[in-house]
Scaffold this active site. Structure first.
Site, PDB file in Angstrom:
ATOM      1  N   LEU A  11       0.987  -1.074  -0.066  1.00  0.00           N
ATOM      2  CA  LEU A  11      -0.008   0.186   0.552  1.00  0.00           C
ATOM      3  C   LEU A  11       0.970   1.514  -0.042  1.00  0.00           C
ATOM      4  O   LEU A  11       1.709   1.655   0.896  1.00  0.00           O
ATOM      5  CB  LEU A  11      -0.547   0.167   1.451  1.00  0.00           C
ATOM      6  CG  LEU A  11      -1.850  -1.063   1.179  1.00  0.00           C
ATOM      7  CD1 LEU A  11      -2.596  -0.807   2.673  1.00  0.00           C
ATOM      8  CD2 LEU A  11      -3.098  -1.509   0.101  1.00  0.00           C
ATOM      9  N   GLY A  14      -0.912   6.450   0.075  1.00  0.00           N
ATOM     10  CA  GLY A  14      -0.670   7.923   0.697  1.00  0.00           C
ATOM     11  C   GLY A  14      -0.515   8.889   0.293  1.00  0.00           C
ATOM     12  O   GLY A  14       0.614   8.802  -0.018  1.00  0.00           O
ATOM     13  N   ARG A  18       2.583  15.539   5.297  1.00  0.00           N
ATOM     14  CA  ARG A  18       4.194  15.413   6.264  1.00  0.00           C
ATOM     15  C   ARG A  18       5.105  15.610   5.741  1.00  0.00           C
ATOM     16  O   ARG A  18       6.294  16.297   6.507  1.00  0.00           O
ATOM     17  CB  ARG A  18       3.516  14.403   7.565  1.00  0.00           C
ATOM     18  CG  ARG A  18       2.781  15.267   8.391  1.00  0.00           C
ATOM     19  CD  ARG A  18       2.366  14.686   9.807  1.00  0.00           C
ATOM     20  NE  ARG A  18       2.182  13.335   9.965  1.00  0.00           N
ATOM     21  CZ  ARG A  18       2.367  12.914  11.108  1.00  0.00           C
ATOM     22  NH1 ARG A  18       3.712  13.574  11.830  1.00  0.00           N
ATOM     23  NH2 ARG A  18       2.369  11.166  10.974  1.00  0.00           N
ATOM     24  N   THR A  80      -7.495   1.311   3.998  1.00  0.00           N
ATOM     25  CA  THR A  80      -6.905   0.489   4.351  1.00  0.00           C
ATOM     26  C   THR A  80      -7.616  -0.609   3.077  1.00  0.00           C
ATOM     27  O   THR A  80      -6.787  -1.385   2.220  1.00  0.00           O
ATOM     28  CB  THR A  80      -6.104   0.211   5.455  1.00  0.00           C
ATOM     29  OG1 THR A  80      -6.720  -0.130   5.960  1.00  0.00           O
ATOM     30  CG2 THR A  80      -4.834   0.512   6.250  1.00  0.00           C
ATOM     31  N   TYR A 102       2.832  -1.905   3.848  1.00  0.00           N
ATOM     32  CA  TYR A 102       2.814  -0.020   3.977  1.00  0.00           C
ATOM     33  C   TYR A 102       4.451   0.329   2.852  1.00  0.00           C
ATOM     34  O   TYR A 102       5.164  -0.452   3.881  1.00  0.00           O
ATOM     35  CB  TYR A 102       2.965   0.190   4.763  1.00  0.00           C
ATOM     36  CG  TYR A 102       2.041   0.202   5.609  1.00  0.00           C
ATOM     37  CD1 TYR A 102       0.413  -0.423   5.105  1.00  0.00           C
ATOM     38  CD2 TYR A 102       1.036   0.627   7.422  1.00  0.00           C
ATOM     39  CE1 TYR A 102      -0.808  -0.920   5.590  1.00  0.00           C
ATOM     40  CE2 TYR A 102       0.247   0.827   7.950  1.00  0.00           C
ATOM     41  CZ  TYR A 102      -0.709  -0.471   6.838  1.00  0.00           C
ATOM     42  OH  TYR A 102      -2.316  -0.286   7.988  1.00  0.00           O
ATOM     43  N   GLY A 103       4.660   0.979   2.476  1.00  0.00           N
ATOM     44  CA  GLY A 103       5.403   1.339   1.418  1.00  0.00           C
ATOM     45  C   GLY A 103       6.361   2.128   1.993  1.00  0.00           C
ATOM     46  O   GLY A 103       7.354   2.276   1.439  1.00  0.00           O
ATOM     47  N   ASN A 172      -1.318  -2.766  15.888  1.00  0.00           N
ATOM     48  CA  ASN A 172      -1.181  -3.536  15.105  1.00  0.00           C
ATOM     49  C   ASN A 172      -0.325  -2.556  13.989  1.00  0.00           C
ATOM     50  O   ASN A 172      -0.322  -1.555  13.745  1.00  0.00           O
ATOM     51  CB  ASN A 172      -2.985  -3.228  14.264  1.00  0.00           C
ATOM     52  CG  ASN A 172      -2.685  -3.468  12.548  1.00  0.00           C
ATOM     53  OD1 ASN A 172      -1.536  -4.352  12.427  1.00  0.00           O
ATOM     54  ND2 ASN A 172      -3.191  -2.490  12.191  1.00  0.00           N
ATOM     55  N   ASN A 229       6.240   9.211   8.139  1.00  0.00           N
ATOM     56  CA  ASN A 229       5.670   9.981   8.160  1.00  0.00           C
ATOM     57  C   ASN A 229       6.526  12.050   7.968  1.00  0.00           C
ATOM     58  O   ASN A 229       5.510  12.339   7.011  1.00  0.00           O
ATOM     59  CB  ASN A 229       4.643  10.411   8.849  1.00  0.00           C
ATOM     60  CG  ASN A 229       3.876   8.513   8.862  1.00  0.00           C
ATOM     61  OD1 ASN A 229       3.526   8.348   7.648  1.00  0.00           O
ATOM     62  ND2 ASN A 229       3.789   7.823   9.957  1.00  0.00           N
ATOM     63  N   ASN A 362      53.219   7.620 -12.888  1.00  0.00           N
ATOM     64  CA  ASN A 362      52.862   8.038 -12.069  1.00  0.00           C
ATOM     65  C   ASN A 362      52.921   9.045 -11.934  1.00  0.00           C
ATOM     66  O   ASN A 362      53.310  10.165 -12.964  1.00  0.00           O
ATOM     67  CB  ASN A 362      54.963   8.385 -11.059  1.00  0.00           C
ATOM     68  CG  ASN A 362      54.492   8.704  -9.751  1.00  0.00           C
ATOM     69  OD1 ASN A 362      54.068   9.515  -9.505  1.00  0.00           O
ATOM     70  ND2 ASN A 362      56.032   8.024  -9.357  1.00  0.00           N
TER      71      ASN A 362
HETATM   72  C1  UD1 Z   1      -2.860   1.606  10.173  1.00  0.00           C
HETATM   73  C2  UD1 Z   1      -3.910   1.078  10.963  1.00  0.00           C
HETATM   74  C3  UD1 Z   1      -3.853   0.655  12.345  1.00  0.00           C
HETATM   75  C4  UD1 Z   1      -2.371   0.430  12.567  1.00  0.00           C
HETATM   76  C5  UD1 Z   1      -1.001   1.581  11.432  1.00  0.00           C
HETATM   77  C6  UD1 Z   1       0.152   1.380  12.028  1.00  0.00           C
HETATM   78  C7  UD1 Z   1      -6.422   0.496   9.477  1.00  0.00           C
HETATM   79  C8  UD1 Z   1      -7.415   0.975   9.028  1.00  0.00           C
HETATM   80  N1  UD1 Z   1      -5.648   0.650  10.382  1.00  0.00           N
HETATM   81  O1  UD1 Z   1      -3.725   3.140  10.426  1.00  0.00           O
HETATM   82  O2  UD1 Z   1      -4.861  -0.604  13.338  1.00  0.00           O
HETATM   83  O3  UD1 Z   1      -1.546   0.322  13.477  1.00  0.00           O
HETATM   84  O4  UD1 Z   1      -2.353   1.294   9.812  1.00  0.00           O
HETATM   85  O5  UD1 Z   1       0.810   1.861  11.324  1.00  0.00           O
HETATM   86  O6  UD1 Z   1      -5.647   0.068   9.241  1.00  0.00           O
HETATM   87  N2  UD1 Z   1      -3.424   3.607   2.784  1.00  0.00           N
HETATM   88  C9  UD1 Z   1      -3.599   4.130   0.898  1.00  0.00           C
HETATM   89  N3  UD1 Z   1      -5.123   3.677   0.633  1.00  0.00           N
HETATM   90  C10 UD1 Z   1      -5.558   4.516   1.750  1.00  0.00           C
HETATM   91  C11 UD1 Z   1      -5.166   4.988   3.421  1.00  0.00           C
HETATM   92  C12 UD1 Z   1      -3.817   3.832   3.164  1.00  0.00           C
HETATM   93  O7  UD1 Z   1      -2.847   3.315   0.665  1.00  0.00           O
HETATM   94  O8  UD1 Z   1      -6.924   4.812   1.431  1.00  0.00           O
HETATM   95  C13 UD1 Z   1      -2.202   3.305   3.475  1.00  0.00           C
HETATM   96  C14 UD1 Z   1      -1.045   4.166   3.450  1.00  0.00           C
HETATM   97  O9  UD1 Z   1       0.165   5.007   2.366  1.00  0.00           O
HETATM   98  C15 UD1 Z   1       0.077   3.875   3.883  1.00  0.00           C
HETATM   99  C16 UD1 Z   1      -0.820   2.630   4.948  1.00  0.00           C
HETATM  100  O10 UD1 Z   1      -1.790   2.173   4.134  1.00  0.00           O
HETATM  101  O11 UD1 Z   1       0.880   3.791   3.658  1.00  0.00           O
HETATM  102  C17 UD1 Z   1      -1.366   3.138   6.438  1.00  0.00           C
HETATM  103  O12 UD1 Z   1      -2.521   4.553   5.793  1.00  0.00           O
HETATM  104  P1  UD1 Z   1      -2.656   5.013   7.447  1.00  0.00           P
HETATM  105  O13 UD1 Z   1      -3.275   6.580   6.981  1.00  0.00           O
HETATM  106  O14 UD1 Z   1      -1.573   5.151   7.658  1.00  0.00           O
HETATM  107  O15 UD1 Z   1      -3.402   4.318   8.555  1.00  0.00           O
HETATM  108  P2  UD1 Z   1      -3.394   4.517  10.532  1.00  0.00           P
HETATM  109  O16 UD1 Z   1      -5.085   5.437   9.881  1.00  0.00           O
HETATM  110  O17 UD1 Z   1      -1.986   4.960  10.813  1.00  0.00           O
HETATM  111 CA    CA Z   2      -0.520   5.332   9.686  1.00  0.00          CA
END
Ligand code: UD1
Ligand code: CA
Length: 455
Positions: A11, A14, A18, A80, A102-103, A172, A229, A362
């Protein structure tokens, strides 16, 4: 490594606001390599049948970086679970283990993924394995709800958690290994009636449980799950990566005199018995042979250094520098797109660009290859065993034959035949007693001036 077929969904949709950057977050570099490619390298050890990267609209640069792996576009970003659904077409017909990563969390180790895949194949077989961790500050993370017998019951997002759930330290990480045959069926049933109005991937645990499928978790150290982030996170991750690269270099037989001050690129290759002094920086594309000594404060990028060579202190090797066996590159020497052949010495205050320095030649202090006339770059060729006197300018294109000598201070604009002497200095003139007479005359003049000022 596990025998079961594996696929991966990364994934990366995002926005990374930030980071305050024009560049997609996952392309920011760690040890000179885009962070998402560190993750892809780790995944590659499992030879996944498919790897799909989920990106947002307009993130073509990410697609280019991860090619030949395909990207799936998630638009708009609805959470997600919704992000994983974007990979559905790419996963069509795959029924093995699907790893979700996650990337922006690229420091996970292969051993950890291995442990997750192993947990997927225990008896009874959990349909979902979640990677848990205990971050120093768990505030914003989803919490793992684990029953007394150690089975994973649910994941509760921080925003939905009760006070009792928020007291749980086990969080998580977001990384999961899921039964590919059932993944998308469960995702279809995840809704968005929650605090954020998002489709939470974390709901998959409760859904799977309700369907009678077991869920499990594996724990990993927080260092591996550092999510990037901000620029400060990026620097913290860089420190972790550098630590690992230093440890690897030493494990593979290099001596680092002051490891903490040596900076590697992800692709730096060192032979055995290499010694690296303090404050050495390796940019991308460096390969170092056995027994090489690299002295303090050298900066090396895009260069190969063959066995037994000596570099630095204070040397700069730029892309295309090829240093052969037993050659010496000394202090304040810059080498660019040039080969320095076996046993040649370029020891002091020199620029060698677009050139070949023959074996055992040299090159005297202060030699400059004048490779650029403001329009074109030209080549300088120095034959084997040639001797270039100090402070020589070699105006390219030019050749100095094997065994030739160039006198110090020369400006060489035409080829020099093998074994010849070339020297462009004016004749030396000496005038006996001149300096003594000069001093006497000037001293008298000075005295006369001081007298007339006072009077
Ligand atoms: C998510 C988890 C949370 C966990 C945390 C760890 C869910 C609902 N929650 O929360 O339990 O503790 O990660 O960091 O999964 N992304 C997408 N598309 C979206 C949303 C997110 O590609 O629509 C990607 C983001 O780029 C990122 C990752 O998914 O790499 C996590 O997204 P983020 O919004 O940071 O999740 P959190 O709300 O922090
Ligand atoms: Ca996050």
């Amino acid at each position: 490594m596990t025998k079961q077929k594996t696929a991966a969904i990364v994934l990366a949709a995002g926005l990374g606001t930030r980071m305050k950057s024009a560049r997609p977050k996952v392309l920011h570099r760690l040890a000179g390599r885009p962070m998402v490619l560190h993750l892809m390298d780790t995944l590659a050890r499992f030879a996944p049948e498919r790897t799909v990267v989920v990106v947002g609209q307009g993130m073509e640069a990410v697609a280019e970086a991860v090619a030949p792996h395909p990207c799936a576009i998630q638009e708009p970003r609805l959470g997600t679970a919704h992000a994983v659904l974007a990979a559905r077409a790419a996963m069509e017909g795959f029924a093995g283990d699907v790893l979700i990563l996650y990337g922006d969390t690229p420091l996970i180790k292969p051993e950890t993924l291995e442990a997750m895949l192993a947990a997927r194949h225990l008896d009874p077989q959990p349909a979902v394995v979640v990677l848990g961790f205990r971050p120093p500050d768990p505030t914003d993370y989803g919490r793992l709800i684990v029953s007394a017998d150690g089975a994973l019951q649910a994941i509760v997002e921080a925003k939905e958690a009760t006070a009792a759930e928020r007291a749980i330290g086990l969080c998580n990480s977001g990384v999961m290994a899921i039964d590919g045959a059932r993944l998308f069926g469960w995702l279809d049933r995840i809704g968005n009636a929650n605090a954020k109005g998002e489709y939470y991937l974390t709901d998959i645990v409760a859904l799977a449980r309700a369907d009678g499928a077991a869920c499990a978790f594996v724990e990993a150290p927080p260092e591996e799950l550092l999510g990037i982030n901000s620029r400060a996170d990026l620097a913290a991750a860089e420190a972790v990566v550098q630590e690992r690269l230093r440890a690897r270099a030493m494990a593979e037989g290099a001596t680092l005199i002051d490891p903490a001050s040596v900076f590697f690129s992800a692709d730096t290759r060192l032979g055995r018995d290499v010694t690296v002094g303090p404050n050495v920086v390796f940019g991308p594309g460096v390969a170092v042979g056995d027994g090489v000594e690299i002295h303090a404060f050298s900066h090396i990028e895009g260069a190969t250094i063959a066995a037994g060579a000596r570099v630095g202190p204070f040397a700069r090797l730029r892309p295309g520098a090829r240093i052969a066996e037993d050659a010496h590159i000394g202090n304040f020497v810059e080498i660019k797109n040039a080969s320095v052949e076996a046993g040649a010495k370029v020891n002091h205050l020199t620029y060698i660009g677009d050139a070949r320095i023959g074996a055992k030649a040299n090159i005297g202090a202060g030699t400059i290859t004048c490779n650029y006339d403001g329009f074109f770059k030209d080549h300088t060729d120095i034959g084997a065993g040639a001797f270039i006197g100090s402070n020589t300018a070699l105006v390219a294109p030019v050749k100095v034959g094997d065994g030739a000598t160039v006198g110090a201070g020369s400006v060489i604009t035409r080829d020099v035949p093998a074994d010849a002497l070339a020297v462009t200095r004016a004749e030396l003139t000496t005038i006996e007693g001149w300096a003594r007479r000069f001093r006497a005359r000037r001293a008298a003049e000075k005295q006369a001036r001081q007298k007339s000022k006072k009077g």
